[in-house]
Design an enzyme around this catalytic site. Structure first.
Site, PDB file in Angstrom:
ATOM      1  N   SER A 202       0.841  -1.197   0.000  1.00 29.36           N
ATOM      2  CA  SER A 202       0.000   0.000   0.000  1.00 29.36           C
ATOM      3  C   SER A 202       0.876   1.247   0.000  1.00 29.36           C
ATOM      4  CB  SER A 202      -0.899  -0.031   1.243  1.00 29.36           C
ATOM      5  OG  SER A 202      -1.677   1.145   1.287  1.00 29.36           O
ATOM      6  N   THR A 240     -11.568   2.045 -14.060  1.00 25.72           N
ATOM      7  CA  THR A 240     -10.589   2.953 -14.656  1.00 25.72           C
ATOM      8  C   THR A 240      -9.448   3.174 -13.669  1.00 25.72           C
ATOM      9  OG1 THR A 240     -12.350   4.012 -15.881  1.00 25.72           O
ATOM     10  CG2 THR A 240     -10.289   5.254 -15.670  1.00 25.72           C
ATOM     11  N   CYS A 327      -7.542   0.975  13.724  1.00 23.92           N
ATOM     12  CA  CYS A 327      -8.885   0.395  13.852  1.00 23.92           C
ATOM     13  C   CYS A 327      -9.195   0.074  15.304  1.00 23.92           C
ATOM     14  CB  CYS A 327      -9.026  -0.869  13.028  1.00 23.92           C
ATOM     15  SG  CYS A 327      -7.787  -1.054  11.773  1.00 23.92           S
TER      16      CYS A 327
END
Ligand SMILES: *Cc1c(COP(=O)(O)O)cnc(C)c1O
Length: 394
Positions: A202, A240, A327
């Site tokens: 990431s 896209t 989280c």
């Protein structure tokens, strides 16, 4: 009043997008806005930029560019790897092996698969958060189709024995996925030498933009798609392309891999000074492995207090830190990682994670070492759990 300090020590949650990365991205938001699927020159400029980023990723992790698939980040990559391999290989078996300290973007898809008739083994870890390769070997069965073990843990920074686990999976003919979101750009990675079949990364964890990542899929791996639609990403991931984001990912991975060695030397020195300074506070302990850990990770448990209240006081001093993953901090649940490492329930709450970065200075570290003992003392004075000998004399 003096100007409020701003010391960012939460680089495991996200990193600052580097100005060079922003500069690389900008033209693809303004001038070159074409759709990579369009045939005119405009579109082809965007397509070329995407393919260049694919090359940059391939070079960084030692794979072929045709094995790189761009996604919307680490969570999507993990979901795709796990669900995609599960559904494409369920005729062979429905057993998956992972660990009890994975990121929720691995644990929750695995738990969901259980509701779909799959079986998941969550391997235990030792007190440092290490998953033993022997336990992986012992858990593999006839019907095992996937092993998913993270490269490095986002809360405690422990680096797992990935090449050894990879070798076992290869020998047994089981696919091996690793969530390398915390490792890419920070630890040298080669998917061939480490026998990795699928790898998630990431961009925003290595000074790239948020909302873009990729999944490496070895060319012989059978995987179902997660996002159906157009034919992008060689018909495996529709939508896209996020061209500026992908360009940013490419620039960021290139930059962080080439600066990795120097950057790690510098950050690790600061990390070790910070750990040493904070462990002088009585009744404190380092969480995670003492040496086998990410060069930027400091995670310390202070007995008798709540990590959440440390964060609020640190924030008043302009220091941004965390108790664990982003989280868990919102939910006040005890960290599943620390629980898995055997930290007793009454102590998991007193943990503090400080993750350093390229911008961290000697002064930042000195400031935290100077401020924290007072904060811990103040909170211990207020806590009913604190033994009398640790309280300030009235
Ligand atoms: C941040 C993180 C993720 C999630 O990545 P996103 O790009 O934020 O979706 C997954 N795994 C680990 C280990 C992480 O640190």
């Amino acid at each position: 009043m003096s100007e409020k300090k701003c010391i960012y020590m939460d680089n495991a949650a996200t990193t600052k997008t580097h100005p060079d990365v922003v500069s690389a991205m900008l033209p693809y938001m303004t001038e070159y806005f074409g759709n990579p699927s369009s045939l005119y020159d405009f579109g082809q400029t965007s397509k070329k930029a995407v393919e260049r980023a694919r090359q940059q990723v391939a070079q960084a992790i030692g794979c072929g560019p045709e094995e790189v698939y761009f996604t919307a980040g680490g969570s999507e990559s993990n979901n795709w790897a796990i669900k995609g391999v599960a559904f494409a290989n369920q005729k062979k078996g429905k057993h998956i092996i992972t660990s009890s300290i994975e990121h929720h973007a691995v644990i929750h898809p695995c738990e969901w698969l259980v509701s779909q008739g799959f079986e998941v083994t969550f391997l235990p870890v030792d007190e440092y958060g290490i998953i033993s390769p022997e336990s992986v070997a012992g858990a593999i069965r006839e019907d095992t189709i996937l092993v998913s073990i993270m490269f490095a843990n986002n809360e405690i920074g422990t680096i797992e024995p990935i090449p050894e686990i990879g070798a076992i999976c290869k020998e047994k003919g089981v696919y091996f996925h690793t969530d390398a979101v915390q490792a890419v750009g920070h630890v040298p990675i080669n998917v061939d030498e480490m026998h990795i079949d699928l790898l998630s990364l990431s961009a925003h964890k290595f000074h790239g933009p948020k909302g873009v990542g990729c999944l490496y899929v070895r060319s012989n791996v059978k995987i179902e798609r997660l996002i159906h639609g157009g034919g992008q990403e060689r018909k495996r991931r529709a939508g896209t392309e996020h061209v500026p984001g992908i360009v940013g990912l490419g620039a960021a991975i290139d930059r962080s891999v080439s600066l990795m060695y120097e950057s790690n030397m510098q950050i690790q020195k600061l990390r070790d000074r910070l750990i040493e300074g904070l462990l002088t506070i009585p009744h404190s302990r380092l969480n995670g492995h003492p040496t086998n850990r990410l060069s930027n990770n400091v995670n310390i448990m202070f007995e008798f207090i709540e990590g959440e209240s440390i964060l609020l006081l640190l924030n008043q001093y302009g220091i941004a830190a965390s108790t664990g993953s982003a989280c868990t901090s919102a939910s006040l649940e005890p960290s599943h990682v620390l629980v898995a490492c055997g930290v007793p329930h009454d102590r998991v709450h007193g943990s503090l994670r400080l993750t350093l970065g390229e911008e961290t200075t000697e002064e930042d570290v000195s400031y935290v070492i100077e401020i924290l003992p007072g904060i811990v003392k103040r909170l211990r004075d207020m806590s009913p759990l604190t033994p009398d000998e640790l309280r300030s004399k009235k």
